[in-house]
Design an enzyme around this catalytic site. Structure first.
Site, short mmCIF file in Angstrom:
data_model
loop_
_atom_site.label_atom_id
_atom_site.label_comp_id
_atom_site.label_asym_id
_atom_site.label_seq_id
_atom_site.Cartn_x
_atom_site.Cartn_y
_atom_site.Cartn_z
N HIS A 181 0.83 -1.22 -0.11
CA HIS A 181 -0.05 0.08 0.02
C HIS A 181 0.80 1.28 -0.06
CE1 HIS A 181 -3.73 2.26 1.01
NE2 HIS A 181 -2.81 2.95 1.76
N HIS B 262 1.77 4.59 -3.01
CA HIS B 262 1.79 5.96 -2.70
C HIS B 262 3.26 6.53 -3.13
CE1 HIS B 262 -1.67 6.44 -0.66
NE2 HIS B 262 -1.45 5.68 0.39
N LYS C 54 -40.33 -18.75 -19.28
CA LYS C 54 -40.95 -18.42 -18.11
C LYS C 54 -42.19 -19.27 -17.79
CE LYS C 54 -43.01 -15.05 -15.69
NZ LYS C 54 -43.51 -13.65 -15.70
N ASP D 88 -38.99 -15.01 -12.52
CA ASP D 88 -39.83 -13.65 -12.64
C ASP D 88 -39.03 -12.55 -12.04
OD1 ASP D 88 -40.23 -13.98 -10.02
OD2 ASP D 88 -42.54 -13.86 -9.93
#
Ligand code: SF4
Length: 579
Positions: free
Chosen positions: A17, A21, A487, A506
């Protein structure tokens, strides 16, 4: 050894990390004064090209310092290479680079998992049932069960493995309200004999614990060089959305979820136990913690990268930097908050009351969709024992027409329409003999009525021509009927003929499948195959109808009632998994 490995991983993630930077700054020629792992007094240090590289005493993070913040710096305040003198986008990149580095690392680790360990290929169950969560104050906790315990026997009988073993144990619990059950659990090297008395909840036994099959994820070699990349993409997006969702739930339901948050001690403990299990688990642990660090740092809180971003954003909107005093107050409040939070989490992790009972990472570990779906199905069955098709029908033809009408319309409305419709057109022969204009007045309130009337007439004619007026029993034949989609065909086959040809997706099923994370897809035609893999074919329609009932009663489209949801413990949106 396990603890050292976990500590090394955490330290490595912090280094990555801060390196994000650091490299974003130096790559843009911005001056950096210090790169530190940890806070407080310096233990080890080295100077290189004007930068202090230091290892400090309090291992709760790290930082990259810039000469801009150093009162004693000899660099003139007007130096163009000071961070504060650089344009907004350059400073934004330096701030964002830490989060980006952690995200990139997580993706690379997941990729490495695919290459080194292989592609996840189901679950390899071994005898026993794993207790993965215990609710404080409930019978399981009172009996002494703890997360991580492996239940190996019940009433003197050894427990088999897999989902069946969980189901058998659950059945025993449910059928024994207020009756003592003797079980043997393994915890590390120890075997414990415990007496468990399920609570009586409406005549059913409940113990307040989450149970899942014992075993480990199975892996297979990747099929080709692209499969690990696809797998890494898919795992990465799932972990990222789950982590972001976890933080969102933590913020929006703080009261209910704060107890699940663990601090550094518990995270190291979890990593240590994974380290002892072997390398495969550590890949996931590393990726998960890296993503947690990224998301945590992106929160708009003072002292975190997200907080700095907010200051930059405000500066961009104002067109000039914020007053120095405001920036100081903002950062100091963040310092107090973060130190306070760290102390609270460490105390919670190490106290007997909080530590043992809530061994969860920052984002609760949830069983997979494959493990949860049978439990969801079973629980919904208890909640909606009479769930059935809500449309009124007396024969397959009526259900076919009613289902066609229910598209973009509620079942209640369809049930108001069909009595008069079926009185005038009781079968395919009657509807086939008229024109759509004759049907339209009967279906006017169903929405898209012209189209629906046209389809009713055309389908009835086809039924007469090809099937002698009866409704066919195969998906292929049903799909040939105008206005009949998958469906509708699934509903007709299941309710009329008991044929499970698919899961009806649905709007309710689609919404719940996504909220319950049973799928990552959003299109019904893509959701259906995902759901079909999660339960046996015989349960496809049952799953659908139970989800529909739950979607109407609790998990509504407008506002899911998560605090009152009886399956919240099985839902990533709902809270701690418990049984
Ligand atoms: S917990 Fe909330 S989102 Fe999940 S099923 Fe229940 S109501 Fe729906």
């Amino acid at each position: 050894m396990g603890v050292l490995t976990a500590l090394a991983i955490l330290a490595g993630l912090i280094v990555v990390h801060e390196a994000g930077h650091f490299f974003a700054a130096t790559w843009q020629g911005i001056r950096v004064s210090s790169f530190s792992i940890g806070f407080g007094p310096v233990l080890l240090e080295r100077q290189r090209r004007g930068v202090q590289f230091a290892l400090r005493a309090i291992p709760l993070g790290g930082f990259v310092a810039f000469p801009d913040d150093d009162e004693d710096s000899e660099i003139p305040k007007t130096d163009p290479n000071l961070l504060s003198n650089r344009p907004l986008p350059q400073r934004a990149l330096v701030i964002a680079a830490g989060v980006l580095a952690n995200l990139l690392l997580a993706w690379l680790v997941l990729l490495a998992q695919g290459v080194v360990v292989g592609i996840p290929d189901g679950f390899s169950a071994t005898p026993g049932v794993l207790v993965s969560g215990v609710q404080a104050g409930q019978p399981a906790a009172l009996a002494g069960l703890q997360p991580g315990d492996r239940i190996v026997s019940l009433a003197g009988e050894p427990i088999a493995g897999g989902q069946e073993a969980v189901a058998a144990l659950v059945t025993a619990v449910k059928s024994s309200p207020e009756q003592p059950l003797t079980l043997v659990a393994e915890r590390g090297q120890r075997q414990l004999t415990l007496e468990l008395v399920p609570a009586d909840v409406g005549g059913t036994g409940r113990i307040g614990a989450q149970l899942q099959p014992f075993g480990s994820e199975a892996f297979r070699p990747a099929r080709g060089p692209l499969e690990p990349i696809r797998q890494a993409n898919s795992d990465f997006s799932a972990l990222l959305s789950r982590t972001a969702g976890g933080f969102f739930t933590l913020i929006t339901h703080f009261g209910e979820t704060a107890g699940q948050v663990s601090g550094p001690v518990k995270i190291v403990e979890m990593g240590a136990s994974l380290a002892q299990q072997g390398g495969g688990s550590l890949f996931l642990f590393t990726a998960l913690i890296s993503i947690n660090l990224a998301v945590l740092n992106a929160l708009p809180l003072p002292l975190l990268d997200g907080g700095q971003f907010v200051l930059l954003l405000l500066e961009g909107l104002r067109g000039r930097p914020l007053p120095e005093k405001f920036q100081m107050a903002f950062m100091q409040s963040g310092f107090v908050f973060l130190v306070g939070l760290s102390v609270v989490l460490i105390v919670k992790d190490t106290s007997p009351a909080g530590g043992a009972a809530t061994a969860e990472p920052l984002v609760p570990r949830f069983p997979s969709a494959r493990q949860r779906t049978p439990l969801i199905l079973e629980r919904l069955g208890e909640l909606y024992p009479h769930a059935t098709c809500s449309l009124d029908w007396r024969n397959p033809y009526e259900l076919l027409i009613a289902t066609m009408l229910s598209a973009q319309c509620t079942d209640e409305r369809v049930n108001q329409i069909t009595p008069a419709l079926f009185e005038r057109f009781p079968d395919a022969a009657a509807a086939a003999a008229v024109e759509p204009a004759d049907v339209e007045p009967y279906v006017k309130s169903a929405g898209f009525f012209r189209n629906k009337a046209k389809n009713i007439v055309a389908s009835s004619r086809l039924l007469m021509e090809r099937h002698g007026g009866t409704v066919p029993r195969t998906m292929e034949e049903l799909l040939e009927l105008p206005g009949v989609a998958r469906k509708t065909a699934s509903v007709v086959l299941a309710w009329c003929f008991g044929i499970n040809a698919g899961v009806t997706v649905d709007t309710h099923v689609s919404r719940l499948a996504q909220r319950l994370r049973l799928t990552r897809k959003s299109e019904p035609r893509q959701i259906e195959p995902d759901l079909m893999k999660l339960v046996p074919q015989a349960d496809w329609q049952t799953l659908s109808i139970r989800l529909i009932f739950h979607g109407r009663a609790v998990c509504t489209a407008r506002k899911p009632n998560c605090p009152g949801c009886p399956i919240a413990d099985l839902c990533p949106m709902g809270g701690t998994p418990t049984r």
